[in-house]
Scaffold this motif. Structure first.
Motif, short mmCIF file in Angstrom:
data_model
loop_
_atom_site.label_atom_id
_atom_site.label_comp_id
_atom_site.label_asym_id
_atom_site.label_seq_id
_atom_site.Cartn_x
_atom_site.Cartn_y
_atom_site.Cartn_z
N GLU A 183 87.42 -36.57 8.87
CA GLU A 183 87.86 -38.08 8.38
C GLU A 183 86.79 -38.92 8.45
O GLU A 183 85.82 -39.53 9.74
CB GLU A 183 89.32 -38.61 9.30
N ASP A 325 89.64 -33.37 -1.37
CA ASP A 325 90.02 -32.87 0.31
C ASP A 325 90.33 -33.33 1.42
O ASP A 325 90.09 -32.31 2.59
CB ASP A 325 90.77 -31.35 0.11
N ILE A 327 90.17 -37.03 4.44
CA ILE A 327 90.85 -37.82 3.99
C ILE A 327 89.95 -39.58 4.35
O ILE A 327 88.91 -39.05 4.82
CB ILE A 327 90.64 -37.40 5.33
N LEU A 373 95.00 -39.75 0.43
CA LEU A 373 94.65 -38.19 -0.27
C LEU A 373 95.49 -37.18 -0.38
O LEU A 373 95.26 -36.61 -2.29
CB LEU A 373 94.46 -37.54 1.51
#
Ligand SMILES: Cc1cc2nc3c(=O)[nH]c(=O)nc-3n(C[C@H](O)[C@H](O)[C@H](O)COP(=O)(O)OP(=O)(O)OC[C@H]3O[C@@H](n4cnc5c(N)ncnc54)[C@H](O)[C@@H]3O)c2cc1C
Length: 495
Positions: A183, A325, A327, A373
């Motif tokens: 992330e 893809d 986050i 997302l």
């Protein structure tokens, strides 16, 4: 744009809704759009001074329309921009004029909520761009300009947004969450006088362009391929064969050359070289392989530029888009997706992506990163029809126009003859070129109509006794057309 101390003062103590890395063409549009949607945005650019590049100088009508949608079209004002009304294609000295599409054949411009206000979707009169021509003419218009001046205008717009903080610095890292390394939580920026500073945001937009350092954060394999280059020069006071048109100069003995006026004095010429590495002796190459094929009208200014010897080379990269893809991160613009610059479609695709992005996530709460997302995953599919047409057209046309085999040369000639037929044989292709007809299936149909027409011309030329040979060659030409078009179409559409 005058630099001032504000560019070094950004506050690292707050969590921004968004950090935007790069203030090229796309970054300021993303930052402005989000700011107008009420988001708190930090935009970082390593150099806010006037850029000097030979990219992004002719904007197709689709790009102008996207600027209107974003309420940023006045960025083409007050920079001595040159209105573009269509293209002229030249082949071995013959020429076809291709005007841009009628507005009545195209969807009305979409106005993004909160972004369009107080007439900022309409151009101003500035002595070069006239409101009457752009707003009331029956045909769409493109525009050409000095790239740096256009960027300066975009940057002035973003700096005027109260919700935006601008910072000058080099982004050296996207920051990852300590617990979950997949992330993204912000960016590390190297700022003169402050050193490396960590800035936090719910989402980080990667808009760092053609030589993107951060696109690989999506996937290490997200890297462009480079098959050819453009060598550029500036022509001064050139006499354009067709004023206010982009020019594509083709021939069976040379590589494509594109020419368009970018200011009252300056005209850009870009000469294709079919390799990533340009020749050492650029002047010698130009004299031998380009100069003889330059139209008479352009020769005096071309010869002067050749004499001056100021050459600038750029790689022509191809990079199909990948799904966003990760986050907390969104890669957009050239960092995400590139095509051949022959058709001048890069800014159009990038700006259209910004329009889609604003509609998709502009009204959402950015702290809800899972929802963001999901929306970004969807966006990958929603942008396809538009991006695919511009991208595949650029690659297919470059293959034909840089023809180096008999079958490709036949297709190049067939394509030109197809344009010479006029009517829908130019009206439809120019809609694809303009970035206003996002229909990949239709593009496929038209491309293979050109291929079949080439086969027909070939058989006709062979005559009665050459008929069997003509048919055989026709199969090979058609097979070549399948080979240059299909892998890219499938890759772009289903990838
Ligand atoms: C030869 C050539 C000709 C072209 N001609 C046309 C044309 O006529 N029409 C057209 O529509 N498109 C054209 N394009 C494509 C067009 O230039 C791009 O599509 C467009 O510039 C993409 O915008 P962007 O914002 O994604 O990237 P860019 O405009 O490249 O902006 C990236 C920005 O990020 C900044 N940056 C990069 N790394 C960092 C970092 N680590 N930290 C901080 N800042 C950073 C850079 O300084 C730059 O300002 C051409 C491309 C080429 C190669």
């Amino acid at each position: 744009m005058a630099l001032n101390q504000n560019l070094f003062n950004a506050d690292e103590g707050v969590t921004y809704d968004a950090i935007v890395i790069g203030a090229g063409v796309i970054g300021p549009c993303v930052a402005t759009g989000l700011a107008r949607k009420g988001k708190k945005v930090l935009i970082v650019e390593r150099d806010w001074a006037l850029p000097d590049r030979i990219v992004g100088e002719l904007m197709q009508p689709g790009g102008v329309r996207a600027l209107r949608s974003l309420g940023m079209v006045q960025s083409i004002n007050n920079i001595e921009a040159v209105p573009v009304t269509g293209y002229t294609v030249m082949f071995n000295g013959e020429k076809v004029d291709i005007p841009y599409p009628y507005k009545s054949d195209v969807e009305p411009v979409h106005k993004v909520k909160d972004l369009v206000r107080d007439g900022n979707d309409q151009v101003l009169d500035d002595g070069h761009i006239t409101k009457k021509d752009f707003e009331t003419d029956e045909r769409e218009r493109g525009v050409a300009f000095v790239h740096g001046k256009f960027l300066d205008n975009l940057r002035a717009i973003v700096r005027n947004e109260p919700n935006v903080t601008c910072v000058q610095g080099n982004c050296v890292e996207v920051l990852k969450d300590a617990q979950n390394n997949n992330e993204v939580i912000g960016a590390k920026i190297d700022i003169e006088g402050r050193g490396k500073v960590d800035f936090k945001a719910h989402i980080t937009f990667v808009c760092d362009g053609i030589f993107s350092h951060f696109r690989k954060e999506l996937n290490p394999e997200h890297v462009p391929t480079v098959g050819s280059s453009f060598v550029g020069m500036s022509l001064y006071h050139a006499k354009m064969p067709t004023p206010n048109h982009g020019h594509v100069i083709l021939g069976n003995k040379h590589m494509p050359v594109i020419v368009y006026q970018i200011s009252p004095e300056e005209t850009r010429i870009l000469c294709a070289f079919n390799s990533a590495k340009v020749p050492k002796d650029l002047k010698g190459w130009m004299q031998k392989d380009v100069q003889p094929y330059i139209p008479e009208a352009l020769r005096p200014s071309f010869d002067d530029a050749l004499q001056a010897g100021k050459f600038r080379a750029m790689p022509n990269s191809y990079l199909p888009a990948r799904q966003n893809d990760v986050i907390g991160m969104c890669v957009i613009g050239d960092a995400l997706n590139m095509r051949h610059p022959l058709t001048g479609g890069g800014m159009t695709v990038g700006l259209h992506d910004v329009v889609l992005l604003m509609d998709k996530i502009g009204d959402l709460d950015f702290s809800d990163r899972a929802t963001i997302l999901d929306e970004l995953l969807d966006l990958h599919f929603e942008r396809k029809s538009h991006g695919t047409v511009v991208n595949v057209l650029s690659i297919a046309l470059y293959s034909l126009f840089a023809a180096d085999t008999p079958n490709l040369k036949a297709l190049q000639r067939g394509c030109f003859k197809y344009f010479q037929r006029g009517g829908d044989c130019v009206n439809v292709p120019v809609q694809f070129l303009s970035g206003v007809l996002p229909n990949p299936l239709y593009l496929t149909r038209v491309f293979f109509a050109v291929a079949l027409y080439t086969c027909y011309l070939n058989i006709e030329e062979r005559g009665f006794f050459g008929f069997p040979l003509g048919v055989l060659e026709g199969f090979m030409i058609f097979f070549t057309a399948v080979r240059v078009f299909t892998p890219f179409m499938l890759g772009e559409y289903f990838g």
